[in-house]
Enzyme design. Structure first.
Site, short mmCIF file in Angstrom:
data_model
loop_
_atom_site.label_atom_id
_atom_site.label_comp_id
_atom_site.label_asym_id
_atom_site.label_seq_id
_atom_site.Cartn_x
_atom_site.Cartn_y
_atom_site.Cartn_z
N LYS A 1 41.84 44.04 44.99
CA LYS A 1 42.95 44.57 44.20
C LYS A 1 43.29 45.97 44.72
O LYS A 1 42.44 46.85 44.73
CB LYS A 1 42.53 44.64 42.73
CG LYS A 1 43.47 45.47 41.84
CD LYS A 1 43.04 45.46 40.37
CE LYS A 1 43.88 46.43 39.54
NZ LYS A 1 43.48 46.44 38.11
N LYS B 1 49.83 53.16 29.70
CA LYS B 1 48.49 53.59 29.28
C LYS B 1 48.58 54.93 28.56
O LYS B 1 49.51 55.70 28.81
CB LYS B 1 47.61 53.79 30.52
CG LYS B 1 47.10 52.52 31.17
CD LYS B 1 46.19 52.88 32.34
CE LYS B 1 45.69 51.65 33.06
NZ LYS B 1 44.83 50.78 32.23
N ARG C 1 45.15 41.05 37.97
CA ARG C 1 45.03 39.59 38.09
C ARG C 1 46.32 38.99 38.65
O ARG C 1 46.29 37.95 39.31
CB ARG C 1 44.64 38.98 36.74
CG ARG C 1 45.64 39.18 35.65
CD ARG C 1 45.07 38.97 34.26
NE ARG C 1 44.29 40.12 33.80
CZ ARG C 1 43.63 40.18 32.65
NH1 ARG C 1 43.64 39.15 31.83
NH2 ARG C 1 42.96 41.26 32.33
N1 BES Z 1 42.96 48.99 36.10
C1 BES Z 1 42.74 48.55 34.76
C2 BES Z 1 41.27 48.32 34.45
C3 BES Z 1 40.38 49.54 34.43
C4 BES Z 1 40.12 50.19 33.25
C5 BES Z 1 39.78 49.98 35.58
C6 BES Z 1 39.29 51.28 33.22
C7 BES Z 1 38.94 51.08 35.57
C8 BES Z 1 38.70 51.72 34.37
C9 BES Z 1 43.46 47.22 34.53
O1 BES Z 1 44.61 47.01 35.25
C10 BES Z 1 43.82 47.18 33.08
O2 BES Z 1 44.52 48.04 32.64
N2 BES Z 1 43.30 46.17 32.37
C11 BES Z 1 43.56 46.03 30.98
C12 BES Z 1 43.78 44.57 30.72
C13 BES Z 1 44.34 44.26 29.36
C14 BES Z 1 45.73 44.85 29.21
C15 BES Z 1 44.39 42.77 29.18
C16 BES Z 1 42.34 46.53 30.21
O3 BES Z 1 41.22 46.41 30.71
O4 BES Z 1 42.53 47.10 29.15
ZN ZN Z 2 44.69 48.04 37.10
ZN ZN Z 3 46.35 47.86 34.35
#
Ligand code: BES
Ligand code: ZN
Ligand code: ZN
Length: 507
Positions: free
Chosen positions: A268, A280, A354
């Site tokens: 990724k 975010k 994903r």
């Molecule tokens: N890049 C983030 C995941 C992440 C979070 C990496 C903290 C490193 C530290 C990913 O793209 C994301 O935001 N995932 C969401 C998914 C959810 C919206 C289903 C998450 O983990 O909250």
């Molecule tokens: Zn991400």
């Molecule tokens: Zn994300």
């Protein structure tokens, strides 16, 4: 940092500092350790005097400096903690702490006394590798944006001494191999640490092209026009809000064995993850420059694989895009058509990893028919909540592959824990509108539903997914608790692990 091997005893060398490991002394242990007799002699009995005073105790992270009476050189006694618990990981940490203790203190050359880092459980070869890992990784600093920096250890010598000198040839090979591997890890950190103003998808493609020039790895870059022709609606959707268009980068290392297997390694590569329209919160958002860590690890793995001439053919895939909100962004409710033809209902634009991986996995499997696919991704916050800051989640549809990766993890110290994917999770990612949804109705089990989503794009291919959201980077509050050789910022987690796996031909 350069590494060399020396047959002599450490005390005979001419390095600025010698590091010796010392296990924690027992409460009633009064006799000065015989293993330190030679150094004590060379340092005018200063060590035994300090031992008498109970100044050196061998506790973990304890580093005590002694100066040779003639002023030529110093000795660092590094604590290893309780004797029965000293293992390879202890040696890695001790080596890192030695290098760090000397930073900015006028030592350019450092020697390790090998015999003080071996025991019944740690053979000499394992100790040599661990010293190279710890010193190399622990001494790393990201200096691209620093206009000044302190002097540090540049040259490390491993002193074999009488005992290990007989094994010189295999130990030299281990040292050189590990040095090559670490060099690729540090190269990867230097790329992964670059922030998103510079590190755009195209910039990552340039790094891949640079690797191709130096190593003979074949590199193909698909730009947004080509991606549209390839029906890669996933990666295009995620990248649509940014003025830096997405890139799918393919790296091909031909393999050292004639009839070897093909292993695809997919990463990724979100150069910045703002969350997109599903924005975010501000706190911690700067860390999302590390959301490309999986793709960077792929670059590092392919570089190391080529340098070490591992047996299998390796196809690296970097799925790179920037996730920003804007007038042309993809939005919640959109349905994206991916390379395999499967459609994704977008319910949260922050679950973008994903989505880019769906195209990358689908493409590499269709084009190369790999025997195995391993993906690395900072995929979910849920995985960090589940396993903490230093352990990666492992999800796999192949027991043998999972076991091999766990074996490699035990060797490199990059911690991995297996997590399940069940029909519950598979149900949770089904979409009413399209084939799959990128975010679920209930949040629990987020790391597992993310893996269940990816499973839709690998079919029956043997596959392992490493969620590196925790150990992919290291920030100040957690830095105190994770291994000493994790630097601040990008760790390049996975490069040693996957390369070690590729070095031992897949079962
Ligand atoms: N890049 C983030 C995941 C992440 C979070 C990496 C903290 C490193 C530290 C990913 O793209 C994301 O935001 N995932 C969401 C998914 C959810 C919206 C289903 C998450 O983990 O909250
Ligand atoms: Zn991400
Ligand atoms: Zn994300």
């Amino acid at each position: 940092m350069r590494f060399t091997l020396d047959r002599r005893e450490a005390a005979q060398g001419t390095v600025d500092a010698i590091a010796v490991g010392l296990p924690e002394r027992a409460e009633k242990e009064d006799a000065f350790p015989r293993a330190l007799a030679r150094e004590d002699q060379a340092f005018g009995k200063l060590l035994s005097a300090a031992w008498e005073r109970r100044e050196i105790r061998g506790k973990r992270k304890e580093a005590t400096t002694f100066h040779r009476p003639d002023g030529k050189g110093r000795l660092l006694v590094v604590g290893l903690g309780p004797r029965t618990q000293v293992d390879v990981e202890t040696v890695r940490n001790a080596a890192a702490e030695s290098v760090r203790a000397l930073k900015g203190r006028g030592a350019r050359t450092l020697g390790f006394k090998l015999s003080s880092f071996t025991n019944e459980r740690i053979p000499a070869e394992t100790a040599v590798r661990a010293l190279v890992d710890g010193a190399g990784l622990g001494g790393y600093e990201f200096l691209r944006y620093k206009t000044s920096h302190e002097g540090k250890v540049e040259e490390v010598t491993v002193f074999l001494g009488d005992e290990a000198a007989r094994e010189e040839a295999p130990l030299r090979k281990a040292l050189e191999q590990e040095e090559t591997l670490i060099e690729s890890v540090l190269w990867t950190r230097d790329i992964a640490n670059v922030p998103a103003d510079t590190a755009t998808p195209e910039w990552l493609a340039e790094q891949a092209r640079g690797l191709s020039k130096e190593s003979g790895v074949k590199v193909t870059v698909f730009d947004e026009k080509k991606l549209a022709e390839m029906n890669c609606g996933g990666i295009l959707g995620v990248g649509s809000g940014s003025s830096h268009p997405p890139r799918l980068i393919i790296l091909e290392y031909a393999g050292g064995a004639r009839s070897g297997k093909t292993v695809a390694v997919v990463g990724k590569g979100i150069t910045f993850d703002s969350g997109g329209i599903s924005l975010k919160p501000a706190e911690g958002m700067s860390n999302m420059k590390f959301d490309k860590s999986g793709a960077c690890a792929v670059l590092g793995v392919v570089r190391a694989a080529a340098a070490l001439k591992v047996p299998p053919r390796v196809i690296g895939v970097m799925a790179c895009a920037e996730n920003l909100p804007g007038p042309s962004s993809y939005r919640p409710g959109d349905v994206l058509r991916t390379h395999t033809g499967k459609t994704i209902e977008v319910l949260n634009t922050d679950a973008e990893g994903r989505v880019v991986l769906s195209d990358a996995l689908g493409y590499v499997i269709e084009k190369y028919h790999p025997d195995q696919v391993i993906d690395l991704a900072t995929l979910t916050g849920a995985c960090v909540i589940a396993l903490g800051p230093d352990i990666a989640g492992l999800m796999s549809n192949d027991e043998a592959l999972a076991q091999s990766l766990l074996d490699a993890s035990h060797q490199t110290g990059e911690a991995v824990w297996r997590l399940p994917v069940t029909d519950t999770h598979r149900e949770m990612v089904k979409s009413e509108v399209g084939d799959v949804r990128n975010s679920t109705e209930i949040r629990s089990g987020g790391a597992l539903t993310a893996a269940a989503f990816l499973e839709n794009f690998v079919g029956s291919t043997s596959w392992a997914h490493l969620d590196i959201a925790g150990p992919g980077y290291n920030e100040p509050p957690t830095a105190r608790f994770v291994p000493s050789y994790f630097n601040r910022g990008a760790t390049a987690f996975g490069v040693r692990l996957v390369t070690r796996y590729l070095m031992t031909p897949p079962r």
